[in-house]
Motif scaffolding. Structure first.
Motif, PDB file in Angstrom:
ATOM      1  N   VAL B 269       4.941  10.390   4.382  1.00  0.00           N
ATOM      2  CA  VAL B 269       5.415  10.173   3.538  1.00  0.00           C
ATOM      3  C   VAL B 269       6.426   8.845   3.719  1.00  0.00           C
ATOM      4  O   VAL B 269       6.463   7.813   3.227  1.00  0.00           O
ATOM      5  CB  VAL B 269       6.305  11.396   2.512  1.00  0.00           C
ATOM      6  N   THR B 270       7.830   8.845   4.461  1.00  0.00           N
ATOM      7  CA  THR B 270       8.243   8.053   5.265  1.00  0.00           C
ATOM      8  C   THR B 270       7.745   7.149   5.859  1.00  0.00           C
ATOM      9  O   THR B 270       8.364   5.744   5.018  1.00  0.00           O
ATOM     10  CB  THR B 270       8.948   8.858   6.743  1.00  0.00           C
ATOM     11  N   LEU B 271       7.130   6.649   6.653  1.00  0.00           N
ATOM     12  CA  LEU B 271       6.136   5.036   6.703  1.00  0.00           C
ATOM     13  C   LEU B 271       5.687   4.768   5.367  1.00  0.00           C
ATOM     14  O   LEU B 271       5.800   3.630   5.654  1.00  0.00           O
ATOM     15  CB  LEU B 271       5.106   5.555   7.653  1.00  0.00           C
ATOM     16  N   GLY B 272       4.957   5.125   5.256  1.00  0.00           N
ATOM     17  CA  GLY B 272       4.411   5.275   3.361  1.00  0.00           C
ATOM     18  C   GLY B 272       5.567   4.570   2.977  1.00  0.00           C
ATOM     19  O   GLY B 272       5.187   2.993   2.120  1.00  0.00           O
ATOM     20  N   VAL B 273       6.864   5.574   2.653  1.00  0.00           N
ATOM     21  CA  VAL B 273       6.981   4.938   1.260  1.00  0.00           C
ATOM     22  C   VAL B 273       7.947   3.406   2.205  1.00  0.00           C
ATOM     23  O   VAL B 273       8.207   1.583   1.364  1.00  0.00           O
ATOM     24  CB  VAL B 273       8.631   5.491   0.926  1.00  0.00           C
ATOM     25  N   LEU B 274       8.580   3.597   3.184  1.00  0.00           N
ATOM     26  CA  LEU B 274       9.103   2.688   4.116  1.00  0.00           C
ATOM     27  C   LEU B 274       8.288   0.621   4.081  1.00  0.00           C
ATOM     28  O   LEU B 274       8.427  -0.056   3.656  1.00  0.00           O
ATOM     29  CB  LEU B 274       9.364   2.646   5.157  1.00  0.00           C
ATOM     30  N   SER B 275       6.574   2.084   4.339  1.00  0.00           N
ATOM     31  CA  SER B 275       6.168   0.219   4.076  1.00  0.00           C
ATOM     32  C   SER B 275       5.880  -0.599   2.693  1.00  0.00           C
ATOM     33  O   SER B 275       6.162  -1.851   2.791  1.00  0.00           O
ATOM     34  CB  SER B 275       4.427   0.180   4.010  1.00  0.00           C
ATOM     35  N   LEU B 276       6.323   0.722   1.580  1.00  0.00           N
ATOM     36  CA  LEU B 276       6.270  -0.126   1.035  1.00  0.00           C
ATOM     37  C   LEU B 276       6.939  -1.353   0.859  1.00  0.00           C
ATOM     38  O   LEU B 276       6.612  -1.797  -0.496  1.00  0.00           O
ATOM     39  CB  LEU B 276       5.943   0.903  -0.075  1.00  0.00           C
ATOM     40  N   LEU B 277       7.942  -0.854   0.655  1.00  0.00           N
ATOM     41  CA  LEU B 277       9.528  -1.008  -0.067  1.00  0.00           C
ATOM     42  C   LEU B 277       9.567  -2.552   1.016  1.00  0.00           C
ATOM     43  O   LEU B 277       9.671  -3.498   0.597  1.00  0.00           O
ATOM     44  CB  LEU B 277      10.819  -0.440   0.853  1.00  0.00           C
TER      45      LEU B 277
END
Lengths: 213, 478
Positions: B269-277
């Motif tokens: 989840v952390t890496l996913g959100v970071l990638s989106l941002l």
């Protein structure tokens, strides 16, 4: 058996510092070659019984890491006539200190990990982790394409050491696959380095900074 | 045996394509080979077994899904490729065609591999096979892209190997016989040493995450996709990333079986959100259309791992999104390739009026934009909506809000550039280029878009079954 392996591992870790601290390209390539060749002895020391596939692997590793790949790198170096790594992003002394710090962390970290009784107290895990760290450090701090390849080699050496923990368990095919990939990888990198030289008449990856946002 | 054939056939074709002296014959080999592989893949997936274990290569639901994705995308690209190579007769198509087929063979090997070590070898080989494809244009810029791709990719792969070894050691410590076959790993994972299992997953995530191009490990992606021919961009963004995602999912399945699934999901989840941002930040005011697509790919990868990280329904959504992502990327990159060729530029300051200049590729690019940003009625809308509802169902409202906000920013940011490309008047200079939109170079894109549209309206029953079986392999309960 770790009785015999540990002095060799200490030697490997010392080579890490040689690679980190020298600016002469020839010396770094030689050091990484020596590291590769030293590593090839390790499979013979850490296994419980001698098996033929391990002998094959040791011979393969020694030839590739000690002769073939350094040979390719030396040739690339002669072709482009560079002798020194100039102005790395992080100075040689500084990278020595960072490397020493990293090795210390590796030893601390590995003492926290649970180990099988036959590996406990040995230097395999700390040596592996600190060598991986050294390789990574070289990769991110050096400008010359050849130095970066040396960094990649050192990184792979670290992983090779870690693989020794599993020498009784890892199937033969994977071991060979690892060596083959390494060789092909360096080979393709060699070709690209060659192109970089033709294109820019030097092997400085600083030239490769046109693409950015 | 059919499993082996899926790998050997492309490799054999690669050898033939390299030897054949005539350019014309080689251009015919491409679509023929792509179609043959697709037919074989469809047959193999429909007769898939559950994987008895102990086999190096076998087709299970998860691998079968990836095999179908890669094979379909490759077939589409293989019909597009001859038209592209014909206008690039100044370049030698021998190495290019061979590398394309080696790529196909190796991605099939990734999909079929039932062994953590073999999977790793196959992924590494795909990296090597794609490096010459990136350098097809023989410019200093494409050289830089190829070098970065190879260097960062190799380091990522090396770290993934360390992760695989950690998992093997976790198995070794538990006293069970060490075998890296997925089946055995799943069965024994509950007894594995937890610290080593966690460490192994972290390294796998960093390593294969680099290959996927998750932020912050995405630095090679805009360069590689920006300089690659459109066709190669499509295969990298739709095929290579899917393979790396599969490798990550194999690792996830192991750690999930080992009882550390929650730990892994938090990281995802952390890496996913970071990638989106990160993607949203770099897509606003992006002038280069291919780099724009690269950041869009970073976004899509973020959505994939976010879906897995949410678990349950999100896993189904993420797998469906994998299919949608590959097909949409096919549309976008191939259409962008045509635009690039027609204008001799991929910079938005020099490209405008694509709808007038290119009556087929222009609208296709626009439709692809709507699809990739998750507008109805296209497929990505369904999969992104599924992931969003997975977030809401598990009461993670903050996460859902961030997800939606990032999608909105990306829609606006990407839209600004895309509309500037398609609207307005084509410049005088672009009209001087001889390139014309021909059906040969747009039909494959229409097919790809048609499939994306179909997935938005209707998911065929066999595909749904495949997706459900694959989700179950990742611990999603129906």
């Amino acid at each position: 058996m770790t009785l015999f392996a540990d002095p060799v591992l200490v030697l490997v870790m010392l080579v890490n510092f040689v690679v980190l601290g020298t600016s002469r390209m020839r010396a770094t390539i030689r050091a990484s070659a020596a590291q590769g060749a030293i590593l090839a002895v390790l499979p013979l020391l850490v296994q419980q019984e001698v098996r033929w596939h391990i002998l094959v692997m040791a011979a393969g590793a020694a030839t590739l890491k000690g002769l073939v790949i350094p040979g390719l790198l030396q040739k690339a170096m002669r072709d482009v006539q560079i002798r020194h790594e100039v102005e790395p992003y992080v100075g040689f002394l500084a990278s020595l200190f960072i490397g020493a710090g990293g090795s210390g962390m590796a030893i601390l970290f590995s003492s926290k990990l649970p180990l099988a009784p036959e590996h406990a107290g040995g230097l395999l895990v700390p040596a592996a982790l600190s060598t991986v760290f050294t390789g990574f450090l070289i990769l991110v701090t050096r400008r010359k394409a050849i130095s970066q390849v040396v960094g990649y080699l050192v990184l792979e050496n670290g992983i090779f050491i870690f693989g020794l923990l599993l020498i009784d368990a890892m199937p033969f095919m994977v071991e060979i696959g690892v060596l083959l990939d390494l060789f092909v990888g360096i080979f393709v990198m060699g070709i690209i380095m060659n192109r970089i030289r033709e294109e820019f008449a030097s092997l400085d990856t600083e030239h490769l900074a046109e693409l950015r946002d | 045996m059919p499993a082996m054939l899926l790998i050997l056939l492309p490799l054999a074709i690669a050898a033939v394509a390299y030897v054949v002296p005539s350019n014309r014959v080689r251009l015919m080999i491409l679509p023929a080979g792509g179609t043959a592989h697709l037919v074989l893949s469809l047959a193999a997936v429909s007769s898939r077994g559950s994987g008895r274990g102990g086999e190096w290569l076998a087709i299970d639901a998860l691998g079968g899904l990836v095999l179908l994705i890669v094979s379909t995308l490759f077939a589409i690209c293989s019909f597009y490729a001859p038209g592209y190579l014909l206008v690039r007769l100044d370049r030698d198509s021998r190495l290019f065609t061979s590398c394309l087929f080696i790529f196909l063979g190796m991605t099939s090997a990734v999909a079929l591999s039932q062994h953590l070590g073999l999977l790793w070898v196959a992924i590494e080989t795909t990296t090597l096979a794609t490096a010459p494809l990136l350098y097809f244009n023989r410019s200093s810029r494409s050289l830089e892209a190829a070098w970065k791709y190879l260097m960062i990719g190799s380091v990522g792969i090396a770290i993934a190997l360390l992760g695989s070894l950690f998992i093997a050691y976790a198995a070794h410590l538990s006293g069970s016989e060490v075998s890296l076959f997925f089946r055995t790993l799943h069965e024994n994972a509950a007894g594995f040493s937890r610290p080593w299992l966690r460490g192994g997953f972290v390294f796998l995530l960093v390593g294969y995450g680099t290959k996927m191009g998750l932020a912050p490990l995405h630095s090679w992606k805009p360069d590689a996709y920006g300089e690659a021919p459109g066709l190669v961009g499509a295969l990298l963004a739709g095929g290579m990333t899917t393979c790396a995602f599969l490798a990550l999912l194999r690792g996830y399945a192991i750690i999930e079986a080992g009882g550390e699934g929650a730990f892994a999901r938090e990281l995802l989840v952390t890496l996913g959100v970071l990638s989106l941002l990160v993607a949203a930040a770099f897509m606003v005011r992006q002038k280069d259309i291919k780099r724009l697509l690269a950041y869009s790919s970073v976004e899509q990868m973020g959505i994939l791992v976010l879906g897995i990280g949410l678990g349950g329904l999100g896993i189904f959504g993420a797998l469906l999104h994998t299919v949608n992502n590959a097909l949409t990327k096919g549309v976008m990159f191939l259409a962008a390739g045509n635009i690039h060729r027609a204008y001799g530029s991929k910079n938005v300051t020099e490209v405008s009026g694509a709808i007038r200049r290119l009556p087929m590729s222009g609208p296709l690019f626009l439709a692809g934009f709507f699809a990739v940003t998750g507008s109805p009625p296209f497929g990505p809308f369904v999969s992104e909506f599924t992931i969003l509802s997975a977030a809401i169902r598990s009461d993670r409202w903050g996460l859902a809000a961030v997800f939606l906000a990032a999608l909105c920013v990306i829609f606006i940011g990407m839209g600004t550039t895309v509309f500037a490309v398609v609207q307005g008047r084509p410049s005088e200079e672009s009209l001087r280029h001889t390139y014309k939109d021909r059906l040969r170079k747009t039909l494959p894109i229409f097919v790809s878009l048609g499939l994306v549209l179909m997935l938005g309206l209707w998911i065929p029953a066999p595909l749904r079954t495949l997706l459900e079986e694959a989700s179950a392999m990742l611990g999603a309960r129906p």
